[in-house]
Scaffold this motif. Structure first.
Motif, PDB file in Angstrom:
ATOM      1  N   THR A  44      -9.679  -4.095  -7.115  1.00 53.79           N
ATOM      2  CA  THR A  44      -8.994  -3.496  -5.965  1.00 53.79           C
ATOM      3  C   THR A  44      -7.514  -3.879  -5.870  1.00 53.79           C
ATOM      4  O   THR A  44      -6.746  -3.190  -5.197  1.00 53.79           O
ATOM      5  CB  THR A  44      -9.709  -3.858  -4.649  1.00 53.79           C
ATOM      6  OG1 THR A  44      -9.771  -5.283  -4.530  1.00 53.79           O
ATOM      7  CG2 THR A  44     -11.108  -3.253  -4.605  1.00 53.79           C
ATOM      8  N   THR A  45      -7.111  -4.926  -6.534  1.00 54.36           N
ATOM      9  CA  THR A  45      -5.692  -5.314  -6.510  1.00 54.36           C
ATOM     10  C   THR A  45      -4.785  -4.208  -7.052  1.00 54.36           C
ATOM     11  O   THR A  45      -3.772  -3.886  -6.419  1.00 54.36           O
ATOM     12  CB  THR A  45      -5.471  -6.637  -7.267  1.00 54.36           C
ATOM     13  OG1 THR A  45      -6.219  -7.667  -6.611  1.00 54.36           O
ATOM     14  CG2 THR A  45      -4.004  -7.021  -7.299  1.00 54.36           C
ATOM     15  N   PRO A  46      -5.121  -3.579  -8.197  1.00 59.58           N
ATOM     16  CA  PRO A  46      -4.266  -2.472  -8.666  1.00 59.58           C
ATOM     17  C   PRO A  46      -4.199  -1.316  -7.666  1.00 59.58           C
ATOM     18  O   PRO A  46      -3.165  -0.652  -7.557  1.00 59.58           O
ATOM     19  CB  PRO A  46      -4.905  -2.021  -9.981  1.00 59.58           C
ATOM     20  CG  PRO A  46      -5.780  -3.130 -10.406  1.00 59.58           C
ATOM     21  CD  PRO A  46      -6.180  -3.863  -9.164  1.00 59.58           C
ATOM     22  N   LEU A  47      -5.260  -1.095  -6.920  1.00 64.64           N
ATOM     23  CA  LEU A  47      -5.262  -0.040  -5.908  1.00 64.64           C
ATOM     24  C   LEU A  47      -4.250  -0.370  -4.810  1.00 64.64           C
ATOM     25  O   LEU A  47      -3.441   0.481  -4.428  1.00 64.64           O
ATOM     26  CB  LEU A  47      -6.664   0.139  -5.321  1.00 64.64           C
ATOM     27  CG  LEU A  47      -6.829   1.153  -4.195  1.00 64.64           C
ATOM     28  CD1 LEU A  47      -6.391   2.543  -4.625  1.00 64.64           C
ATOM     29  CD2 LEU A  47      -8.273   1.154  -3.713  1.00 64.64           C
ATOM     30  N   ALA A  48      -4.277  -1.602  -4.323  1.00 66.09           N
ATOM     31  CA  ALA A  48      -3.318  -2.010  -3.290  1.00 66.09           C
ATOM     32  C   ALA A  48      -1.887  -1.962  -3.826  1.00 66.09           C
ATOM     33  O   ALA A  48      -0.978  -1.496  -3.134  1.00 66.09           O
ATOM     34  CB  ALA A  48      -3.660  -3.414  -2.799  1.00 66.09           C
ATOM     35  N   LEU A  49      -1.697  -2.426  -5.037  1.00 65.06           N
ATOM     36  CA  LEU A  49      -0.355  -2.397  -5.626  1.00 65.06           C
ATOM     37  C   LEU A  49       0.128  -0.968  -5.838  1.00 65.06           C
ATOM     38  O   LEU A  49       1.312  -0.679  -5.661  1.00 65.06           O
ATOM     39  CB  LEU A  49      -0.335  -3.179  -6.944  1.00 65.06           C
ATOM     40  CG  LEU A  49      -0.505  -4.692  -6.797  1.00 65.06           C
ATOM     41  CD1 LEU A  49      -0.629  -5.346  -8.178  1.00 65.06           C
ATOM     42  CD2 LEU A  49       0.628  -5.294  -6.000  1.00 65.06           C
ATOM     43  N   TYR A  50      -0.786  -0.076  -6.191  1.00 65.33           N
ATOM     44  CA  TYR A  50      -0.380   1.318  -6.358  1.00 65.33           C
ATOM     45  C   TYR A  50       0.033   1.930  -5.025  1.00 65.33           C
ATOM     46  O   TYR A  50       0.937   2.764  -4.968  1.00 65.33           O
ATOM     47  CB  TYR A  50      -1.463   2.156  -7.038  1.00 65.33           C
ATOM     48  CG  TYR A  50      -0.966   3.540  -7.332  1.00 65.33           C
ATOM     49  CD1 TYR A  50       0.170   3.730  -8.113  1.00 65.33           C
ATOM     50  CD2 TYR A  50      -1.582   4.662  -6.801  1.00 65.33           C
ATOM     51  CE1 TYR A  50       0.671   4.996  -8.363  1.00 65.33           C
ATOM     52  CE2 TYR A  50      -1.090   5.932  -7.056  1.00 65.33           C
ATOM     53  CZ  TYR A  50       0.031   6.095  -7.836  1.00 65.33           C
ATOM     54  OH  TYR A  50       0.526   7.341  -8.070  1.00 65.33           O
ATOM     55  N   GLY A  51      -0.616   1.508  -3.937  1.00 66.74           N
ATOM     56  CA  GLY A  51      -0.173   1.945  -2.617  1.00 66.74           C
ATOM     57  C   GLY A  51       1.276   1.546  -2.379  1.00 66.74           C
ATOM     58  O   GLY A  51       2.076   2.335  -1.867  1.00 66.74           O
ATOM     59  N   LEU A  52       1.633   0.342  -2.781  1.00 69.05           N
ATOM     60  CA  LEU A  52       3.025  -0.107  -2.656  1.00 69.05           C
ATOM     61  C   LEU A  52       3.956   0.709  -3.547  1.00 69.05           C
ATOM     62  O   LEU A  52       5.075   1.038  -3.143  1.00 69.05           O
ATOM     63  CB  LEU A  52       3.133  -1.592  -2.991  1.00 69.05           C
ATOM     64  CG  LEU A  52       2.498  -2.542  -1.977  1.00 69.05           C
ATOM     65  CD1 LEU A  52       2.540  -3.977  -2.494  1.00 69.05           C
ATOM     66  CD2 LEU A  52       3.177  -2.432  -0.626  1.00 69.05           C
ATOM     67  N   VAL A  53       3.508   1.043  -4.755  1.00 77.77           N
ATOM     68  CA  VAL A  53       4.312   1.876  -5.653  1.00 77.77           C
ATOM     69  C   VAL A  53       4.590   3.227  -4.990  1.00 77.77           C
ATOM     70  O   VAL A  53       5.726   3.719  -5.027  1.00 77.77           O
ATOM     71  CB  VAL A  53       3.619   2.069  -7.021  1.00 77.77           C
ATOM     72  CG1 VAL A  53       4.308   3.141  -7.855  1.00 77.77           C
ATOM     73  CG2 VAL A  53       3.572   0.753  -7.784  1.00 77.77           C
ATOM     74  N   CYS A  54       3.576   3.809  -4.366  1.00 80.30           N
ATOM     75  CA  CYS A  54       3.763   5.093  -3.677  1.00 80.30           C
ATOM     76  C   CYS A  54       4.776   4.953  -2.542  1.00 80.30           C
ATOM     77  O   CYS A  54       5.654   5.809  -2.376  1.00 80.30           O
ATOM     78  CB  CYS A  54       2.436   5.609  -3.139  1.00 80.30           C
ATOM     79  SG  CYS A  54       1.299   6.190  -4.411  1.00 80.30           S
ATOM     80  N   LEU A  55       4.662   3.875  -1.777  1.00 81.61           N
ATOM     81  CA  LEU A  55       5.600   3.670  -0.671  1.00 81.61           C
ATOM     82  C   LEU A  55       7.028   3.470  -1.175  1.00 81.61           C
ATOM     83  O   LEU A  55       7.976   4.027  -0.598  1.00 81.61           O
ATOM     84  CB  LEU A  55       5.163   2.464   0.168  1.00 81.61           C
ATOM     85  CG  LEU A  55       3.887   2.658   0.987  1.00 81.61           C
ATOM     86  CD1 LEU A  55       3.450   1.334   1.609  1.00 81.61           C
ATOM     87  CD2 LEU A  55       4.077   3.713   2.048  1.00 81.61           C
TER      88      LEU A  55
END
Length: 128
Positions: free
Chosen positions: A5-16
């Motif tokens: 799930t860490t890559p999922l959270a980090l990808y959310g940051l990439v989108c932001l």
């Protein structure tokens, strides 16, 4: 948070960050009143702001496909080990995608998009 799930959270940051970069780039080309308005008469964005606009739109679509695959794998009693690898490769590919798209490198953009797409596809296969 897990390795899956860490890559999922980090990808959310990439989108932001991609959205923020797009807004900042658009602010260099447009007036503040245009950005704050209803955007119905907003001119078509070209150059860096346009590329970032398209990159952020694509990133949101990628998130909509990536997140369920990760979460389905994550709730399994024993998540497939390969799922974490696929998620991390996806994250790296999507970071590269946003950067390469912003720089206007067409063929490389397609290659890193395909890598991210393949990892999403792989996650769904692992979830079955």
């Amino acid at each position: 948070m897990t390795a899956l799930t860490t890559p999922l959270a980090l990808y959310g940051l990439v989108c932001l960050v991609t959205i923020l970069a797009q807004v900042m780039a658009a602010g260099q080309k447009l007036e503040l009143t245009q950005l704050m308005g209803n955007r119905e008469a907003l001119p078509s964005l070209t150059g860096l702001p346009g590329r970032l606009d398209r990159a952020q739109a694509n990133s949101v679509v990628a998130m909509a496909l990536f997140a369920p695959a990760v979460l389905i794998c994550a709730i399994q009693p024993e998540p497939p080990a390969a799922a974490s690898t696929a998620a991390w490769i996806f994250l790296l590919a999507r970071i590269a995608y946003s950067v390469v798209y912003a720089l206007g490198i067409a063929y490389l953009r397609t290659i890193v998009w395909l890598v991210g797409f393949a990892m999403t596809f792989w996650l769904y296969l692992l979830a079955i």
